[in-house]
Write an enzyme that holds these catalytic residues in place. Structure first.
Site, PDB file in Angstrom:
ATOM      1  N   TYR A   1       0.864  -1.186   0.000  1.00  0.00           N
ATOM      2  CA  TYR A   1       0.000   0.000   0.000  1.00  0.00           C
ATOM      3  C   TYR A   1       0.902   1.238   0.000  1.00  0.00           C
ATOM      4  O   TYR A   1       1.069   1.914   1.014  1.00  0.00           O
ATOM      5  CB  TYR A   1      -0.907   0.014   1.224  1.00  0.00           C
ATOM      6  CG  TYR A   1      -2.093  -0.926   1.155  1.00  0.00           C
ATOM      7  CD1 TYR A   1      -2.341  -1.710   0.042  1.00  0.00           C
ATOM      8  CD2 TYR A   1      -2.980  -1.026   2.222  1.00  0.00           C
ATOM      9  CE1 TYR A   1      -3.428  -2.567  -0.009  1.00  0.00           C
ATOM     10  CE2 TYR A   1      -4.073  -1.887   2.169  1.00  0.00           C
ATOM     11  CZ  TYR A   1      -4.280  -2.650   1.057  1.00  0.00           C
ATOM     12  OH  TYR A   1      -5.359  -3.503   1.010  1.00  0.00           O
ATOM     13  N   GLY A   2       1.483   1.510  -1.143  1.00  0.00           N
ATOM     14  CA  GLY A   2       2.424   2.610  -1.261  1.00  0.00           C
ATOM     15  C   GLY A   2       3.726   2.118  -1.848  1.00  0.00           C
ATOM     16  O   GLY A   2       3.774   1.095  -2.533  1.00  0.00           O
TER      17      GLY A   2
END
Length: 329
Positions: free
Chosen positions: A52-53
């Protein structure tokens, strides 16, 4: 109150994806305020991801910074982390080496500030026997106390039936919303009910459609505009369903997001054979939105029946994901 691994969690959890997985992540202090708001509202089940990123700034990096500043919050949170997405966040890698690489990285990024309660492969690796993957996680990480347990994400019913023979499945994470009801018909919800496995419902607000966010395509986040729901023709049809939800919410005196989130929880007592525990994990980047999402709304049988009639008339247009994204693994 629902429980995961014997720990009480709030009836609504918190999805962390939007805090770090965006072209321009929100300021860290704003993310901290969001996390604090989630805890203040009893949303102590947090769902993040290794991917997530970027490798430099993802859920785990953010959490390490947060718990460094607020160490007293670590024991209050039940933390689930998705990983196993390969070296560059692509196809799942359930090989022993890939499994260890992901778990060791997740644990290292937290720097001992918080234990990962539940670890889940974001998708099942179709090229590696599930037992091979789970044996590594179970023997080397769960039994040694490095993590708490294993869950499943975006799987088909057959995967659940297979997994319960290998390990204790803490929960199954699947998409469930007024827009995405496939799991109620494809055996996933039935399998969760059969084994008394909690269902964690991601995207309960239909990627923003059910939160009243989108009036025109310009309102949609740029990275979502290429997805099927937002294509010309599909977007207009889906706006019709969203407008119906907005009208029902207005009639009830709640926000569309509150109606959508609480509908997912109400399914556990409305639909025959549904899992006893359904925990939605809406994401939000502001404290005000989190306060809104945490509100408990009682939806009556009559209102659920009215919603069913509406859903029968308005069919969502477009698949849940672009073609290149694996689903129902």
């Amino acid at each position: 109150m629902p429980t995961l691994l014997g720990k009480e969690v709030g009836p609504t959890g918190y999805g962390m994806m939007g805090l770090t997985w965006r072209q321009n992540p929100i300021p860290e202090e704003q993310a901290f305020e969001a996390l604090k708001a989630a805890l203040r509202n009893g949303m102590n089940f947090w769902n993040g991801g290794e991917f997530y990123g970027t490798p430099e700034y993802n859920s785990l990096v953010l959490l390490e910074h947060y718990f460094a500043k607020y160490p007293e919050d670590a024991d209050k949170v039940v933390l689930s982390i998705k990983g196993g997405a390969g070296k560059v966040g692509g196809s799942p890698d359930g090989s022993p080496e890939g499994t260890r690489r992901s778990l060791d990285n997740c644990i290292a990024l937290l720097k001992g500030r918080k234990k990962i309660d539940v670890f889940e492969f974001a998708r099942r690796d179709q090229n590696v026997p599930m037992k091979t993957t789970f044996d590594v996680i179970e023997k080397e990480y769960v039994q040694t106390g490095k993590i708490g347990g294993i869950s499943l994400s975006e799987v088909r019913a057959e995967t659940i039936h297979e997994a319960v023979k290998i390990t204790n499945v803490v929960f199954v994470e699947a998409e469930l919303s007024l827009f995405s009801r496939e799991i109620l018909e494809n055996g996933v919800a039935d399998a969760c009910a059969q084994y008394n496995i909690p269902l964690v419902a991601y995207s309960p607000m239909g990627r923003g459609f059910l939160a009243g966010k989108y009036k025109t395509i310009e309102d949609v986040d740029p990275h979502l505009r290429s997805w099927p729901w937002f294509q010309p023709g599909n977007f207009e049809i889906n706006r019709q369903l969203a407008s119906q939800v907005e009208a029902m919410a207005k009639k009830k005196g709640v926000t569309p997001a509150q109606l959508a989130i609480n509908w997912t929880k109400r399914i556990s007592t409305w639909r025959k054979g549904a899992p006893k525990t359904i925990i939605p994990i809406p994401g939000a980047t502001t404290a005000a939105r989190i306060d809104e999402n945490a509100v408990e709304v009682d939806i009556t049988d009559e209102e659920m029946a009215e919603i069913d009639v509406t859903l029968a008339k308005f069919k969502r247009a477009g698949e849940r994901y672009p073609e290149h994204v694996p689903v129902n693994t």
